[in-house]
Design a protein around this motif. Structure first.
Motif, short mmCIF file in Angstrom:
data_model
loop_
_atom_site.label_atom_id
_atom_site.label_comp_id
_atom_site.label_asym_id
_atom_site.label_seq_id
_atom_site.Cartn_x
_atom_site.Cartn_y
_atom_site.Cartn_z
N HIS A 1 -3.94 -32.33 4.11
CA HIS A 1 -4.37 -33.02 5.33
C HIS A 1 -5.79 -32.61 5.74
CE1 HIS A 1 -2.93 -29.10 6.55
NE2 HIS A 1 -3.47 -29.26 7.74
N ILE A 2 -6.35 -31.61 5.06
CA ILE A 2 -7.71 -31.17 5.41
C ILE A 2 -8.68 -31.71 4.37
CG2 ILE A 2 -9.23 -29.18 5.70
CD1 ILE A 2 -6.72 -27.67 6.71
N LYS A 3 -9.47 -32.67 4.79
CA LYS A 3 -10.40 -33.31 3.87
C LYS A 3 -11.44 -32.29 3.39
CE LYS A 3 -12.55 -37.73 3.21
NZ LYS A 3 -12.94 -39.02 3.76
N GLY A 4 -11.60 -32.20 2.11
CA GLY A 4 -12.63 -31.32 1.56
C GLY A 4 -12.17 -29.88 1.37
N TRP A 5 -10.87 -29.62 1.57
CA TRP A 5 -10.41 -28.23 1.47
C TRP A 5 -10.80 -27.65 0.10
CZ3 TRP A 5 -7.26 -25.37 -1.77
CH2 TRP A 5 -6.97 -24.07 -1.33
N TYR B 1 -2.72 -28.07 1.88
CA TYR B 1 -3.90 -28.37 2.69
C TYR B 1 -4.37 -29.80 2.48
CZ TYR B 1 -3.75 -23.32 2.87
OH TYR B 1 -3.34 -22.02 3.04
N GLY C 1 -17.77 -38.22 4.15
CA GLY C 1 -16.81 -38.20 5.26
C GLY C 1 -16.03 -36.90 5.38
N ILE C 2 -16.51 -35.86 4.74
CA ILE C 2 -15.81 -34.57 4.81
C ILE C 2 -16.07 -33.88 6.14
CG2 ILE C 2 -15.77 -32.24 3.79
CD1 ILE C 2 -16.16 -33.74 1.06
N GLN D 1 -8.79 -28.55 12.98
CA GLN D 1 -7.40 -28.37 12.50
C GLN D 1 -7.04 -26.89 12.35
OE1 GLN D 1 -9.07 -30.97 9.65
NE2 GLN D 1 -7.17 -32.11 9.44
N TRP E 1 -12.50 -24.09 5.99
CA TRP E 1 -11.54 -24.78 5.10
C TRP E 1 -12.21 -25.18 3.79
CZ3 TRP E 1 -6.87 -23.86 6.49
CH2 TRP E 1 -6.45 -23.93 7.82
N LEU E 2 -13.49 -25.54 3.87
CA LEU E 2 -14.18 -26.01 2.65
C LEU E 2 -14.24 -24.90 1.60
CD1 LEU E 2 -17.19 -28.01 4.18
CD2 LEU E 2 -14.83 -28.74 3.79
N PHE E 3 -14.18 -23.65 2.08
CA PHE E 3 -14.24 -22.52 1.15
C PHE E 3 -12.84 -22.07 0.71
CE2 PHE E 3 -18.35 -22.54 3.12
CZ PHE E 3 -19.20 -22.19 2.10
N GLY E 4 -11.83 -22.82 1.14
CA GLY E 4 -10.48 -22.52 0.67
C GLY E 4 -9.68 -21.59 1.55
#
Lengths: 383, 178
Positions: B20-24, B18, A342-343, A224, A199-202
């Motif tokens: 709801h997704i922290k750091g997306w 997105y 907190g990510i 998630q 998710w961090l990479f989109g």
């Protein structure tokens, strides 16, 4: 001192008379271990799948500790520092380290060129003892270790020695672009964290595949993502094609490695007869599920011998394969920041905390997947 | 768990939201596509093995070396030098390259022999290996007792059966045809 002691496949014990480690090189330090995880890849050693795993080896490549002794040329660390130690050992001077490929250091492993040096991971990976002990020798103390910030929980810190960097790099190697569909094979600690990092990479959609419902439920909550049990599917590859309008996923990630279930032939050849470097079932599925021109990222551990993979499909589909042991030192600073912000919450993966004296029970629990185990941590009595 | 029996119903219906997704998306890198190399290329990439090496660790035990290396690394693990029959096999295996089955299969054989050597060594030092404890079966007793009891009973029964058959076979009088 007290340390884990490997006695052969499926046999380990807590040895109270293990020798205290010594400074062998002026850039070494000795660390008093505060936390040490059992990694899923430790199970490959435990199951006897990694060549040159000698009886008496102390496993443990995921550990943190306090510096108790330094070699004469150690400059950056001092006695009393609490440090996070990357699982791979790196010199910081060779051409690979200079390129930040810290997992590929050329000045750490006499026994093999195909792998760098890893703590407690057989003589194939350098013959170093690991951190499932009260004390451990850490070479190149000024290069790999990072001082743990005061604000950081020790349970988070120990997860930054392997799990989070490996998972992050798995997603990074996938070259994930905004909106991509990412499929992660394996819902162990690495797979779950990989799904989170995607998710961090989109990523636009993240799917995780495994056969253990309790892990899939955990992954669904923690990362998630969508979670599916391959035992309930006729064919995971067809299923993923159906999910992706028949084209395949943009990125597939193998977070399983050599002990993949799901295919009888691979299980027989790779896990029972050891005629190939592990069972390649997850890798097969990854290659066959990815979109044409897509990327397969591999962080699952395989043995050094040959392994059957559908290489024709790799060529014909124009797939890029990226694979590596994580370059822990490269990614730790940004991951620490993500933890601070907190990510990501790595310690939430830890389900079992065991005294080092119960190391044998810890290995069995993890190997047999009892008590809904996700990630076990060993705590030495001197911690 | 999601019902996966009708996957066509689970095609992507996300709203592209997105939040709801922290750091997306914080690690997005549009240059990281398959053709973009991940390593930092350096001028010395093509200069071979000529970097300034760290101080060399003293070599005072036997450490096996891959034939694909031209020298020992500056630092190495000093644990558990090869010994006994397993050591003989390991030394032979290290004459082969890492691309050869002749390297890895003997090493696995050596590992199995080493396991037996470990038991012998334990006994020589007055230690009787506690297989129950070493295999962590206390955890199995705690978390999977029923299956553990059944498996143990089957194993004991099979073992007793085999032992009985062997004893019966050994005690059977030879038939005299003369």
């Amino acid at each position: 001192m007290l340390a884990m002691n490997f006695r052969g496949p499926f046999r380990v014990r807590a040895d109270r008379h293990a020798p205290y480690p010594e400074i062998e090189h002026p850039e070494d330090c000795i660390v008093r271990v505060l936390r040490s995880c059992i990694c899923g890849s430790d199970l490959h050693l435990y199951h006897g799948l990694v060549p040159d795993t000698r009886v008496g080896t102390i496993f443990g490549h995921e550990f943190i500790g306090e510096v108790v002794e330094t070699g004469s040329q150690v400059q950056k660390l001092k006695v009393g520092d609490r440090i996070s130690v990357p699982f791979n050992i790196s010199c910081g001077r060779c051409v690979f380290c200079k390129q930040e490929l810290y997992g590929l250091c050329h000045e750490v492993n006499a026994q093999a060129t195909a792998t760098g040096g890893i703590f407690g991971y057989s003589h194939t990976c350098g013959g170093y003892h690991g951190g499932q002990a009260e004390y451990v020798r850490v070479p190149y103390a000024d290069v790999g270790p990072t001082v743990i910030p005061d604000w950081m929980d020790l349970d988070d810190a120990v997860m930054l020695t392997d799990v989070v960097p490996t998972a992050y790099q798995a997603a990074e190697m996938g070259g994930i672009q905004e909106g991509d569909t990412v499929v992660v094979f394996g819902a162990g600690p690495i797979g779950i964290m990989t799904a989170k990092c995607a998710w961090l990479f989109g990523a636009g959609r993240v799917i995780i595949i495994d056969q253990l419902d309790y892990r899939l439920e955990f992954a669904q909550q923690y990362a998630q993502c969508d979670a599916y049990n391959f035992n309930h599917l006729n064919d995971p590859v067809v299923f993923i094609k159906q999910l992706t309008d028949s084209l395949g996923a943009d990125v597939c990630i193998d977070a399983v490695g050599c002990e993949a279930a799901g295919d009888a032939m691979n299980t027989l050849l790779g896990r029972k007869l050891l005629l190939q470097g592990g069972s390649t079932t997850a890798l097969h599925w990854a290659i066959n599920s990815v979109k044409k021109g897509g990327i397969v990222s591999i962080v699952g551990v395989y043995g050094p011998t040959n392994a059957l993979v559908p290489i024709g499909n790799v060529v014909n589909k124009g797939i890029t394969i990226r694979a590596s042991q994580a370059s822990v030192k490269r990614v730790v600073p940004r991951l620490m920041q993500y933890v601070k912000d907190g990510i990501i919450n790595p310690k939430e993966l830890i389900t079992h905390r065991l005294p080092l004296e119960e190391v044998a029970e810890g290995y069995h629990l993890f190997s047999a997947k009892r008590d809904n185990i996700i990630k076990p941590v060993l705590i030495p009595p001197s911690a | 768990m999601t019902d996966e029996t009708r996957p066509e119903e689970f095609s992507d219906k996300s709203k592209k939201d997105y939040s709801h997704i922290k750091g997306w998306g914080i690690a997005r890198d549009s240059e990281n596509d398959p053709t973009y190399p991940m390593k930092n290329r350096l001028p010395e990439d093509n200069e071979g093995y000529n970097w300034e090496r760290p101080p060399l660790q003293p070599m005072d035990i036997e450490v096996l070396k891959s034939v694909e290396r031209k020298n020992y690394p500056a630092v190495f693990g000093k644990t558990l030098p090869p010994s006994g029959l397993s050591g003989v096999i390991r030394r032979a295996a290290f004459r082969k390259s890492e691309s050869s089955f002749g390297r890895w299969v003997p090493l696995i054989l050596a590992d199995r022999i080493n396991m037996v050597e470990g038991i012998v060594d334990d006994l020589k030092h007055g230690v009787v290996p506690n297989f129950f404890k070493e295999r962590g079966w206390k955890a199995e007793w705690k978390y999977n007792r029923q299956e553990f009891v059944i498996k143990s009973a089957v194993a004991v029964a099979v073992g007793a059966g085999l032992l009985s058959a062997l004893l019966w076979s050994a005690n059977k009088k030879p038939t005299n045809y003369h």
